[in-house]
Scaffold this active site. Sequence first.
Site, PDB file in Angstrom:
ATOM      1  N   THR A  40       0.822  -1.216   0.000  1.00 11.93           N
ATOM      2  CA  THR A  40       0.000   0.000   0.000  1.00 11.93           C
ATOM      3  C   THR A  40       0.850   1.259   0.000  1.00 11.93           C
ATOM      4  O   THR A  40       1.974   1.265   0.540  1.00 11.93           O
ATOM      5  CB  THR A  40      -0.913  -0.004   1.256  1.00 11.93           C
ATOM      6  OG1 THR A  40      -1.469   1.305   1.442  1.00 11.93           O
ATOM      7  CG2 THR A  40      -0.139  -0.333   2.510  1.00 11.93           C
ATOM      8  N   TYR A  83      -1.607  -0.077  10.585  1.00 10.70           N
ATOM      9  CA  TYR A  83      -1.879  -0.779   9.325  1.00 10.70           C
ATOM     10  C   TYR A  83      -0.688  -0.647   8.370  1.00 10.70           C
ATOM     11  O   TYR A  83      -0.182  -1.640   7.838  1.00 10.70           O
ATOM     12  CB  TYR A  83      -3.147  -0.214   8.671  1.00 10.70           C
ATOM     13  CG  TYR A  83      -3.317  -0.632   7.237  1.00 10.70           C
ATOM     14  CD1 TYR A  83      -3.647  -1.936   6.918  1.00 10.70           C
ATOM     15  CD2 TYR A  83      -3.110   0.279   6.194  1.00 10.70           C
ATOM     16  CE1 TYR A  83      -3.775  -2.339   5.596  1.00 10.70           C
ATOM     17  CE2 TYR A  83      -3.243  -0.109   4.875  1.00 10.70           C
ATOM     18  CZ  TYR A  83      -3.577  -1.424   4.579  1.00 10.70           C
ATOM     19  OH  TYR A  83      -3.691  -1.809   3.265  1.00 10.70           O
TER      20      TYR A  83
END
Length: 328
Positions: free
Chosen positions: A117, A141
């Site tokens: 990501t 995350y």
Amino acid sequence: MATILVTGGAGYVGSHCCLALKRAGHDVVVYDNLFNGHERFVKWGPFERGDIRDKARLAEVFARHKPAAVIHCAALIEVGESVKFPDRFYDNNVAGALALLDVMREAGVGPFVFSSTCATYGEPLRLPMDETHPQNPVSPYGWTKLMIERASRDIAAAYGMSFAHLRYFNAAGAAPEEGVGERHEPETHAIPLALMTLLGRRDGFKIFGQDWDTRDGSCLRDYIHVLDLADAHVRAVERLMSGGESLAANLGVGDGVTVIELLAAIERVTGKRVPASPAPRRAGDAPALVANNAYARRELGWTPARDIDAIIADAWKWHCEVEPKLFS
Ligand code: UDP
């Protein structure tokens, strides 16, 4: 043809990857614990229900299907949740991925394509961001994803495995004709929330911040169609399976759309105006995130083919016509 194991294959990006793999002539096996995934999205190969932290179950699935490669999409993904429950994220996303890499090593499976990501970059220091941008995540995350980038790089070097770290920008859109699309609970993403507002499933859309340093004051994001993402996964796994070099690549269109522009695009595509109101900035948001995708274009021969209108058209068809029938 090669069999490819897709973890999280019953989820949003994973299911579209399975579709794209099948279209490219590969066999797929879906491994998913259905924590966030949907069994209805498993349509292109056998389903093996299991958790990535369960090594015995993984080993059994590897022995049965003998995959040549793994595309690892299974993860907890909601940034806000990762701040509240970091332990769950480290356990699932880090310990789970390490268990998977261990089973791959034991089974002699080398190619590891990883859903990473742009959140691994953290606060943007320059835009557009290329792969050499410093990686300094601002959420648990993002850290879980960066840790597995690091670990899989080292494990690949030590045991002759290979990796493709695919750093997604904002995944969006759907494949409504194929019966797959975005369905998260709870939903936090801008496009599904705005479309659900149009469908009367939400009271109104909030624009988080209109005082950012962007062209209209609202946040700017690089929305990439999930089928373009899936196409890059197919290219990456084929590269690794044919002995190509490991890589880390940004997957974005390379162009940004603000929240206000997004709402205008929705009106253009659907003919309907989203009832929207200004709201305070959302904690943790960056003002702008845009990919430099030159490396993915060059190394994977990949070109994102769908623009924001195509993304919205597919997402609209999914939420309006397909999702209500599948999940009534
Ligand atoms: N956003 C918004 N209202 C919403 C949800 C999102 O204004 O109800 C904004 C958010 O602040 C961000 C952009 O839309 O700038 C995209 O948010 P999303 O959660 O879809 O993706 P993120 O960029 O956070 O991964």
